[in-house]
Enzyme design. Sequence first.
Site, PDB file in Angstrom:
ATOM      1  NE  ARG A 107     -23.637  48.302  -8.018  1.00 20.21           N
ATOM      2  CZ  ARG A 107     -24.852  48.573  -7.669  1.00 20.21           C
ATOM      3  NH1 ARG A 107     -25.696  49.116  -7.566  1.00 20.21           N
ATOM      4  NH2 ARG A 107     -25.769  48.249  -8.799  1.00 20.21           N
ATOM      5  CG  HIS A 134     -24.219  46.271 -14.091  1.00 21.30           C
ATOM      6  ND1 HIS A 134     -24.045  45.558 -12.522  1.00 21.30           N
ATOM      7  CD2 HIS A 134     -26.165  46.912 -13.421  1.00 21.30           C
ATOM      8  CE1 HIS A 134     -25.148  45.383 -12.163  1.00 21.30           C
ATOM      9  NE2 HIS A 134     -26.170  46.389 -11.750  1.00 21.30           N
ATOM     10  CD  GLN A 137     -29.819  45.604 -14.784  1.00 17.91           C
ATOM     11  OE1 GLN A 137     -29.912  46.060 -13.462  1.00 17.91           O
ATOM     12  NE2 GLN A 137     -31.333  45.373 -15.096  1.00 17.91           N
ATOM     13  CG  ASP A 225     -28.661  53.308 -17.026  1.00 15.11           C
ATOM     14  OD1 ASP A 225     -28.492  53.331 -17.047  1.00 15.11           O
ATOM     15  OD2 ASP A 225     -27.364  52.732 -17.084  1.00 15.11           O
ATOM     16  CB  CYS A 266     -30.697  48.812 -16.005  1.00 18.26           C
ATOM     17  SG  CYS A 266     -29.651  50.647 -15.476  1.00 18.26           S
ATOM     18  NE  ARG A 294     -29.711  42.619 -11.418  1.00 21.56           N
ATOM     19  CZ  ARG A 294     -29.416  44.184 -10.412  1.00 21.56           C
ATOM     20  NH1 ARG A 294     -29.488  45.147 -11.039  1.00 21.56           N
ATOM     21  NH2 ARG A 294     -28.063  43.917 -10.071  1.00 21.56           N
TER      22      ARG A 294
HETATM   23  N1   CP Z   1     -29.733  48.043 -11.886  1.00 27.11           N
HETATM   24  C1   CP Z   1     -29.151  47.903 -10.882  1.00 27.11           C
HETATM   25  O1   CP Z   1     -28.098  47.908 -10.348  1.00 27.11           O
HETATM   26  O2   CP Z   1     -29.949  48.646  -9.002  1.00 27.11           O
HETATM   27  P1   CP Z   1     -29.062  49.045  -8.024  1.00 27.11           P
HETATM   28  O3   CP Z   1     -27.785  50.252  -8.753  1.00 27.11           O
HETATM   29  O4   CP Z   1     -30.122  49.779  -7.095  1.00 27.11           O
HETATM   30  O5   CP Z   1     -28.456  48.221  -7.570  1.00 27.11           O
HETATM   31  N1  NVA Z   2     -25.714  53.134 -15.292  1.00 33.91           N
HETATM   32  C1  NVA Z   2     -25.468  52.857 -14.063  1.00 33.91           C
HETATM   33  C2  NVA Z   2     -26.108  52.093 -13.286  1.00 33.91           C
HETATM   34  C3  NVA Z   2     -27.039  52.328 -12.240  1.00 33.91           C
HETATM   35  C4  NVA Z   2     -27.056  50.838 -12.456  1.00 33.91           C
HETATM   36  C5  NVA Z   2     -25.061  53.935 -13.316  1.00 33.91           C
HETATM   37  O1  NVA Z   2     -23.062  53.221 -12.936  1.00 33.91           O
HETATM   38  O2  NVA Z   2     -24.334  54.347 -12.517  1.00 33.91           O
END
Ligand code: CP
Ligand code: NVA
Length: 308
Positions: A107, A134, A137, A225, A266, A294
């Site tokens: 990530r 992402h 997700q 989101d 998400c 997930r």
């Molecule tokens: N939805 C998601 O990716 O959550 P986290 O940021 O907690 O991993």
């Molecule tokens: N759009 C959000 C998603 C988190 C899972 C971010 O990037 O912070």
Amino acid sequence: MNHFLDIHTTEKAALRNMLDSAQSMKDARQGRTKAAPDNEQPLAGHMVALIFEKPSTRTRVSFDVGARQMGAETMVLSGKDMQLGHGETIADTARVLSRYVDLIMIRTFDEDVLKEMSEYADVPVINGLTDRTHPCQVMADVMTYEEHRGPIAGIKATWCGDGNNVCASVMHAAAQFGFDFTFTGPMQLDPEPEWQKLVRDAGQSFKVERDADKAVDGCDLIFADTWVSMHDAQSARERRHNMLRPYQVNDALMAKAKDDALFMHCLPAHREEEVTSSVMDGPNSVVFDEAENRLHAQKAIMRWCLGV
Ligand code: CP
Ligand code: NVA
């Protein structure tokens, strides 16, 4: 090498196989305790590295638990504690990790980090979120839709709010799984033109509708989101909230969609901002099923990456 970098760059047949495999692994675990290993141990003897350059709850825990259920060992690494965060190149990090582990999930911020990691790693690399996409997700989201309502092909989905990284992956899924996509949000936060073209080139409808009520009219699936993503400057918070407030998903907006429309997020959610608690906790919400899936979807992704 089977890297899982994005939904639109992965073959349709492979995506479908992953969802089938995710569902059968989920079914096979019915009634078992969470810590119980899967009956099949396809990842036995494998080491999985999970690298986080941003915070995470779901991605961190679901990858770790999923890998262990399939017999792998895991290590969770923080980007800032690695030499990666202190000037070692991504390419060198990828070469070194490939000597120790069998699979890398990362990530990160810039998509180029993910790409460079996959270019130089001798083991598969999985995208655990970048500023731009992402995909893990949204594989879980497609699985969740189909569990509740059957095939996602041909449905109408509406994204409310910021045309961000999760929105991008939903658009990739629209192109690959064949559903129509409407975006409603402020012009400044429109999804990238490249993704708009991708949906249209796949023969699906892509629309922008500034009026949220019209955008969700008759739709099957509504997404929201956060209004401020992890990569967004905190200084932009107030401006974003002001722009995005008309796109909050609340009971009045849900009432404009089909009666059985599903609500997805998400998570993490900011209750009473992008979505009200009445919707999050309401009968159309499947947000915690998405979170659960997930686990199952990513197990299938890891198996596909490793060919096991
Ligand atoms: N939805 C998601 O990716 O959550 P986290 O940021 O907690 O991993
Ligand atoms: N759009 C959000 C998603 C988190 C899972 C971010 O990037 O912070």
